[in-house]
Every structure is written in structure tokens, then in C-alpha cells.
Design a protein around this motif. Sequence first.
Motif, PDB file in Angstrom:
ATOM      1  N   ASP A 104      44.843   5.872  27.111  1.00  0.00           N
ATOM      2  CA  ASP A 104      43.836   6.513  27.963  1.00  0.00           C
ATOM      3  C   ASP A 104      42.454   6.151  27.442  1.00  0.00           C
ATOM      4  N   PRO A 105      41.860   5.078  27.982  1.00  0.00           N
ATOM      5  CA  PRO A 105      40.531   4.667  27.515  1.00  0.00           C
ATOM      6  C   PRO A 105      39.466   5.746  27.696  1.00  0.00           C
ATOM      7  N   GLY A 106      39.728   6.731  28.529  1.00  0.00           N
ATOM      8  CA  GLY A 106      38.773   7.820  28.751  1.00  0.00           C
ATOM      9  C   GLY A 106      38.953   8.998  27.808  1.00  0.00           C
ATOM     10  N   ASN A 107      39.829   8.889  26.823  1.00  0.00           N
ATOM     11  CA  ASN A 107      40.075   9.989  25.886  1.00  0.00           C
ATOM     12  C   ASN A 107      38.887  10.078  24.925  1.00  0.00           C
ATOM     13  N   GLU A 108      37.954  10.953  25.256  1.00  0.00           N
ATOM     14  CA  GLU A 108      36.709  11.072  24.475  1.00  0.00           C
ATOM     15  C   GLU A 108      36.952  11.623  23.076  1.00  0.00           C
ATOM     16  N   LYS A 109      37.922  12.494  22.929  1.00  0.00           N
ATOM     17  CA  LYS A 109      38.215  13.030  21.594  1.00  0.00           C
ATOM     18  C   LYS A 109      38.697  11.923  20.671  1.00  0.00           C
ATOM     19  N   ALA A 110      39.588  11.080  21.168  1.00  0.00           N
ATOM     20  CA  ALA A 110      40.077   9.964  20.348  1.00  0.00           C
ATOM     21  C   ALA A 110      38.940   9.009  20.017  1.00  0.00           C
ATOM     22  N   ARG A 111      38.071   8.762  20.988  1.00  0.00           N
ATOM     23  CA  ARG A 111      36.916   7.884  20.755  1.00  0.00           C
ATOM     24  C   ARG A 111      36.002   8.479  19.680  1.00  0.00           C
ATOM     25  N   ALA A 112      35.731   9.772  19.759  1.00  0.00           N
ATOM     26  CA  ALA A 112      34.885  10.436  18.760  1.00  0.00           C
ATOM     27  C   ALA A 112      35.561  10.440  17.395  1.00  0.00           C
ATOM     28  N   ASN A 113      36.863  10.670  17.368  1.00  0.00           N
ATOM     29  CA  ASN A 113      37.588  10.704  16.090  1.00  0.00           C
ATOM     30  C   ASN A 113      37.601   9.344  15.410  1.00  0.00           C
ATOM     31  N   ILE A 114      37.811   8.292  16.175  1.00  0.00           N
ATOM     32  CA  ILE A 114      37.837   6.965  15.564  1.00  0.00           C
ATOM     33  C   ILE A 114      36.441   6.576  15.094  1.00  0.00           C
ATOM     34  N   ALA A 115      35.435   6.982  15.840  1.00  0.00           N
ATOM     35  CA  ALA A 115      34.053   6.712  15.403  1.00  0.00           C
ATOM     36  C   ALA A 115      33.757   7.479  14.119  1.00  0.00           C
ATOM     37  N   ALA A 116      34.195   8.726  14.045  1.00  0.00           N
ATOM     38  CA  ALA A 116      33.948   9.538  12.845  1.00  0.00           C
ATOM     39  C   ALA A 116      34.630   8.938  11.622  1.00  0.00           C
ATOM     40  N   ILE A 117      35.859   8.508  11.779  1.00  0.00           N
ATOM     41  CA  ILE A 117      36.580   7.958  10.631  1.00  0.00           C
ATOM     42  C   ILE A 117      35.961   6.631  10.194  1.00  0.00           C
ATOM     43  N   ARG A 118      35.503   5.833  11.137  1.00  0.00           N
ATOM     44  CA  ARG A 118      34.866   4.560  10.789  1.00  0.00           C
ATOM     45  C   ARG A 118      33.504   4.795  10.160  1.00  0.00           C
ATOM     46  N   ASN A 119      32.758   5.782  10.665  1.00  0.00           N
ATOM     47  CA  ASN A 119      31.461   6.109  10.063  1.00  0.00           C
ATOM     48  C   ASN A 119      31.643   6.627   8.647  1.00  0.00           C
ATOM     49  N   LYS A 120      32.646   7.458   8.429  1.00  0.00           N
ATOM     50  CA  LYS A 120      32.914   7.988   7.089  1.00  0.00           C
ATOM     51  C   LYS A 120      33.289   6.844   6.152  1.00  0.00           C
ATOM     52  N   THR A 121      34.086   5.904   6.647  1.00  0.00           N
ATOM     53  CA  THR A 121      34.474   4.748   5.833  1.00  0.00           C
ATOM     54  C   THR A 121      33.255   3.900   5.514  1.00  0.00           C
ATOM     55  N   ASP A 122      32.395   3.681   6.503  1.00  0.00           N
ATOM     56  CA  ASP A 122      31.171   2.896   6.281  1.00  0.00           C
ATOM     57  C   ASP A 122      30.264   3.580   5.271  1.00  0.00           C
ATOM     58  N   ILE A 141      43.680   5.795  12.153  1.00  0.00           N
ATOM     59  CA  ILE A 141      43.056   4.801  13.034  1.00  0.00           C
ATOM     60  C   ILE A 141      44.071   4.234  14.011  1.00  0.00           C
ATOM     61  N   SER A 142      45.266   3.949  13.522  1.00  0.00           N
ATOM     62  CA  SER A 142      46.317   3.417  14.393  1.00  0.00           C
ATOM     63  C   SER A 142      46.620   4.374  15.538  1.00  0.00           C
ATOM     64  N   GLU A 143      46.734   5.662  15.242  1.00  0.00           N
ATOM     65  CA  GLU A 143      47.026   6.644  16.291  1.00  0.00           C
ATOM     66  C   GLU A 143      45.852   6.798  17.262  1.00  0.00           C
ATOM     67  N   PHE A 144      44.618   6.798  16.734  1.00  0.00           N
ATOM     68  CA  PHE A 144      43.449   6.898  17.619  1.00  0.00           C
ATOM     69  C   PHE A 144      43.373   5.684  18.544  1.00  0.00           C
ATOM     70  N   GLU A 145      43.630   4.499  17.986  1.00  0.00           N
ATOM     71  CA  GLU A 145      43.606   3.280  18.808  1.00  0.00           C
ATOM     72  C   GLU A 145      44.690   3.324  19.879  1.00  0.00           C
ATOM     73  N   GLN A 146      45.868   3.796  19.497  1.00  0.00           N
ATOM     74  CA  GLN A 146      46.957   3.920  20.480  1.00  0.00           C
ATOM     75  C   GLN A 146      46.576   4.923  21.559  1.00  0.00           C
ATOM     76  N   ALA A 147      45.956   6.026  21.173  1.00  0.00           N
ATOM     77  CA  ALA A 147      45.511   7.028  22.153  1.00  0.00           C
ATOM     78  C   ALA A 147      44.531   6.401  23.143  1.00  0.00           C
ATOM     79  N   LEU A 148      43.626   5.556  22.642  1.00  0.00           N
ATOM     80  CA  LEU A 148      42.652   4.911  23.516  1.00  0.00           C
ATOM     81  C   LEU A 148      43.281   3.826  24.384  1.00  0.00           C
ATOM     82  N   ARG A 149      44.293   3.143  23.881  1.00  0.00           N
ATOM     83  CA  ARG A 149      45.001   2.175  24.724  1.00  0.00           C
ATOM     84  C   ARG A 149      45.694   2.898  25.880  1.00  0.00           C
TER      85      ARG A 149
END
Length: 169
Positions: free
Chosen positions: A144-162, A134-142
Motif C-alpha cells: 500500500d504505497p499510501g500507507n502514511e504510517k509505514a512511510r513515517a516509520n521508515i523515514a524515522a528509522i532512516r533518520n535515526k540511523t543517519d 525496514i524490511s517490514e516497512f518496505e513491504q507495507a509500502l509495496r
Amino acid sequence: MFNFRQLPWILVCIFLFAGCATQSGKNKMGSTSSDTKERAQTRYDLETMYQLGRKYQDEARFTEAITTYENILSIDPNYAEAHNGLGVIYSIQGKFEPALQHLQRAVALAPLASHLRNNLGYTYFLLGRKPEAISEFEQALRLDPGNEKARANIAAIRNKTDMTDATGE
């Protein structure tokens, strides 16, 4: 009045000073123009090799891609994208220790490259190291806010956690 007998000495001095100014073709940085051309050629050659490695990687010809990336690193051990390529391939192959080593090195060499942070995060995710991922995905988005892969990856990890929290697993 000008003394013509001094003219040869004046010309000699001019040629000596001019020779000092252009001695061995050095530029202001101290390197010669041939050194600069060689470095430019090496960069071009490395980029050409990298593109070949990417082609092999995209075609899932991992043995050839690994060899190409390793050849790049034998010439320039600080070529971040070659480390990245090796890290991605090793992650795909489930060889997580060398994957982490190469991806961490890539990030160390190019800390502002969003895609490198995303790839490192994804490897952490595959290893079950969610906070680091999560830390690396968040840093990737900071970076480059347009990094769709990082956005999808962080969503996937949060959905899996939920989902894990909801099922009690």
C-alpha cells in the motif's frame, strides 16, 4: 397414447427425485443453509467483539481489550485482527515477546495487509532490530504505497540511523 394407470408411479418418481435434490437443505459446497447462517452470525459476532476490543484499545483500557481479543481467539484462532490488536497492546506495554508472536501470526494469516506489516515493523524497530523493521516497512509500502504510517516509520528509522552515523554513536 398415455396410460393413466402409470400416472401415480410417475408422480412418485418425480417426488423422490425432487426430494433427493433438496435433501437436508445442502448447498453445492455441502453445507446446510443453517450452517451458512451460523457461520455468518459467528463472523458478525466476532466483528462486533473486535470493534469492542478496538474501542477499549483506543481508550487505553488494555486489560479489557486483551480479554476481548483473547475471547475472539478462543472462538477463531485465525482471526488476524485480534492477533494484531494483542500485538500492538503488548508492544505498547513493552512485552515484546508476546507482541512479536501475535504480530507474526497476524502477518502469516493476512500477508497482504499493509497495516499488519507496519505494526510488525514498528515492534522490530522498538527492539532495535532495524533491518527487519525496514524490511517490514518496505513491504507495507509495496502493498500500500499510501500507507502514511509505514512511510513515517521508515523515514524515522532512516533518520535515526543517519543521526547515529553522524554522531558516531
